[in-house]
Design an enzyme around this catalytic site. Structure first.
Site, short mmCIF file in Angstrom:
data_model
loop_
_atom_site.label_atom_id
_atom_site.label_comp_id
_atom_site.label_asym_id
_atom_site.label_seq_id
_atom_site.Cartn_x
_atom_site.Cartn_y
_atom_site.Cartn_z
N SER A 174 0.80 -1.22 0.00
CA SER A 174 0.00 0.00 0.00
C SER A 174 0.83 1.27 0.00
O SER A 174 0.36 2.31 -0.45
CB SER A 174 -0.95 -0.01 1.19
OG SER A 174 -0.26 -0.31 2.39
N HIS A 202 -5.76 -2.89 -2.60
CA HIS A 202 -5.41 -1.98 -3.69
C HIS A 202 -5.44 -2.65 -5.06
O HIS A 202 -5.10 -2.03 -6.06
CB HIS A 202 -4.02 -1.38 -3.45
CG HIS A 202 -3.97 -0.50 -2.24
ND1 HIS A 202 -4.30 0.84 -2.26
CD2 HIS A 202 -3.65 -0.78 -0.95
CE1 HIS A 202 -4.18 1.34 -1.05
NE2 HIS A 202 -3.79 0.38 -0.23
N LYS A 233 -11.64 1.57 -1.11
CA LYS A 233 -10.66 2.16 -2.01
C LYS A 233 -11.28 2.34 -3.39
O LYS A 233 -12.10 3.22 -3.56
CB LYS A 233 -9.37 1.35 -1.95
CG LYS A 233 -8.75 1.64 -0.58
CD LYS A 233 -7.60 0.86 -0.14
CE LYS A 233 -7.17 1.41 1.22
NZ LYS A 233 -6.57 0.41 2.08
C1 LIG Z 1 -6.46 0.27 3.50
C2 LIG Z 1 -5.97 -1.11 3.72
C3 LIG Z 1 -6.60 -1.94 4.65
C4 LIG Z 1 -7.69 -1.43 5.57
O1 LIG Z 1 -8.87 -1.19 4.88
P1 LIG Z 1 -9.93 -0.13 5.48
O2 LIG Z 1 -11.18 -0.43 4.76
O3 LIG Z 1 -9.38 1.23 5.18
O4 LIG Z 1 -10.02 -0.39 6.94
C5 LIG Z 1 -6.18 -3.25 4.74
N1 LIG Z 1 -5.16 -3.71 4.00
C6 LIG Z 1 -4.50 -2.92 3.11
C7 LIG Z 1 -3.38 -3.48 2.30
C8 LIG Z 1 -4.88 -1.59 2.96
O5 LIG Z 1 -4.22 -0.80 2.12
#
Ligand SMILES: *Cc1c(COP(=O)(O)O)cnc(C)c1O
Length: 368
Positions: A174, A202, A233
């Site tokens: 990320s 992602h 996302k």
């Molecule tokens: C953003 C993210 C999460 C957490 O997701 P949220 O819905 O924001 O709580 C988990 N794993 C990865 C790799 C992320 O980038």
């Protein structure tokens, strides 16, 4: 209490503070009365403000109410939840899916339900914090393998005598935007009889024409494969899901504490997430990738994904401030989130070519 502690963080340039946007999320945002070109969101397909999602949310609120009102096991879920889970399973080519309130909740709850005392977890050293916390909660022995290092992972798997072994990796890291070698990890798990848990936060909506990392690498679902993805996302809303075999989903309904002991997510976000899946088309994903190509070119920084990590040696905060002064929001990511501060640029489908050209000029100027 804590004043000295936080003052010390501030003195080290590590205090984090909040901003309050006064516009919708999107490629252009307004903060403190000024418009910025936004290169900081994970709203990769620019769906967060899409009218189709907004009306789906509004209709669901009118029909099912503003809040879930109870956990899923106590009547908090409605037909919108079931409909979303069917769509998510199909989208990921899996038998079944289970929706969680956030990606953080999905990782902590699911990982701790899939591995326990006496089991072993194998986790990439740069995995997301929510995975690290899930490993801790599981009470399984956690082996950290070197970043994307298949030889190391293979050696650790071969040396482990645990009955149940779970390999966990981000598909797209990320903060650096690197892809995990998912195809080689998949083969390694198959060879060692281990389960594989892919955090496709992602990758969902981004890779494989939107379907995610599995599709990107041309791999098929397996009973030993668990796909986690987020709706927060590229799908522009909130929440996350596990897509897996029907048996794994039944197990999680019974054992994932973050699912059981938490109120059912609001019908508004559930219906908006379902509308987002319908909105993911090959054309929209292609627009994201066209902008990704423009941005890597403009910045002279290669990347396999829409996340572009700009190393700026020791002047990251200064570069971020210079960009902000020029109307570009691309904040610095600092330790402990990353080992060394960097500017994390994310490109989205909604950016105009001029936005990206301006980013390129502003970064060159700031780096001087
Ligand atoms: C953003 C993210 C999460 C957490 O997701 P949220 O819905 O924001 O709580 C988990 N794993 C990865 C790799 C992320 O980038």
């Amino acid at each position: 209490m804590f004043k000295d502690d936080i003052d010390r963080l501030r003195a080290m340039g590590l205090e984090r503070t909040l901003t309050a946007r006064t516009s919708k999320q999107g490629p252009r945002i307004v903060m403190e009365g000024r418009e910025y070109i936004n290169f900081a969101s994970n709203d990769y397909l620019s769906l967060a403000s899409d009218p189709r999602l907004l009306s789906a949310a509004g209709e669901a609120v009118m029909r099912y109410g503003a809040g879930g009102g109870a956990s899923r096991l106590l009547g908090g879920g409605c037909e919108a939840h079931a409909c979303l889970e069917r769509k998510l399973a199909d989208f990921k080519r899996a038998e079944a899916a289970l929706f969680f309130a956030s990606g953080y909740a999905a990782n902590t709850g699911a990982i701790a339900a899939l591995a326990g005392r006496g089991d072993a977890i194998f986790s990439d050293e740069l995995n997301h914090a929510s995975i690290i916390d899930g490993c801790r909660l599981s009470r399984a022995v956690t082996h950290i393998y070197r970043h994307r290092d298949l030889d190391h992972l293979g050696r650790l798997l071969a040396a482990s005598g645990a009955a149940r072994r779970l390999v966990v990796t981000d598909t797209v890291f990320s903060m650096t935007g690197e892809l995990a070698p998912v195809d080689r990890i998949y083969k390694c798990c198959e060879a060692h009889g281990a389960m594989l848990y892919l955090d496709d936060a992602h990758g969902t909506g981004v890779l494989g024409a939107g379907h995610g990392a599995l599709e990107h690498f041309g791999l098929s679902v397996q009973p030993w494969l668990i796909q986690m993805g987020t709706c927060s996302k590229a799908l522009g809303t909130q929440g996350a899901f596990i897509a897996a075999s029907a048996d794994v989903v039944r197990w999680l309904i019974n054992k994932a504490r973050s699912f059981i002991y938490s109120t059912a997510p609001s019908p508004a976000i559930v219906a908006a997430a379902a509308a987002a899946i319908d909105a993911v088309t090959p054309e929209l994903v292609a627009r994201l990738w066209a902008n990704q190509a423009l941005a890597t070119e403009a910045l002279g920084t290669p990347s396999d994904t829409p996340i572009i990590a700009l190393g700026t040696a020791s002047c990251t905060l200064e570069v971020a401030a210079a960009l902000l002064a020029r109307g570009i929001y691309a904040p610095a990511i600092r330790p402990p989130t990353v080992p060394e501060a960097l500017i994390r640029i994310t490109v989205t489908a909604g950016h105009a070519p001029e936005d990206i050209a301006e980013l390129g000029r502003a970064v060159r100027e700031a780096l001087k």
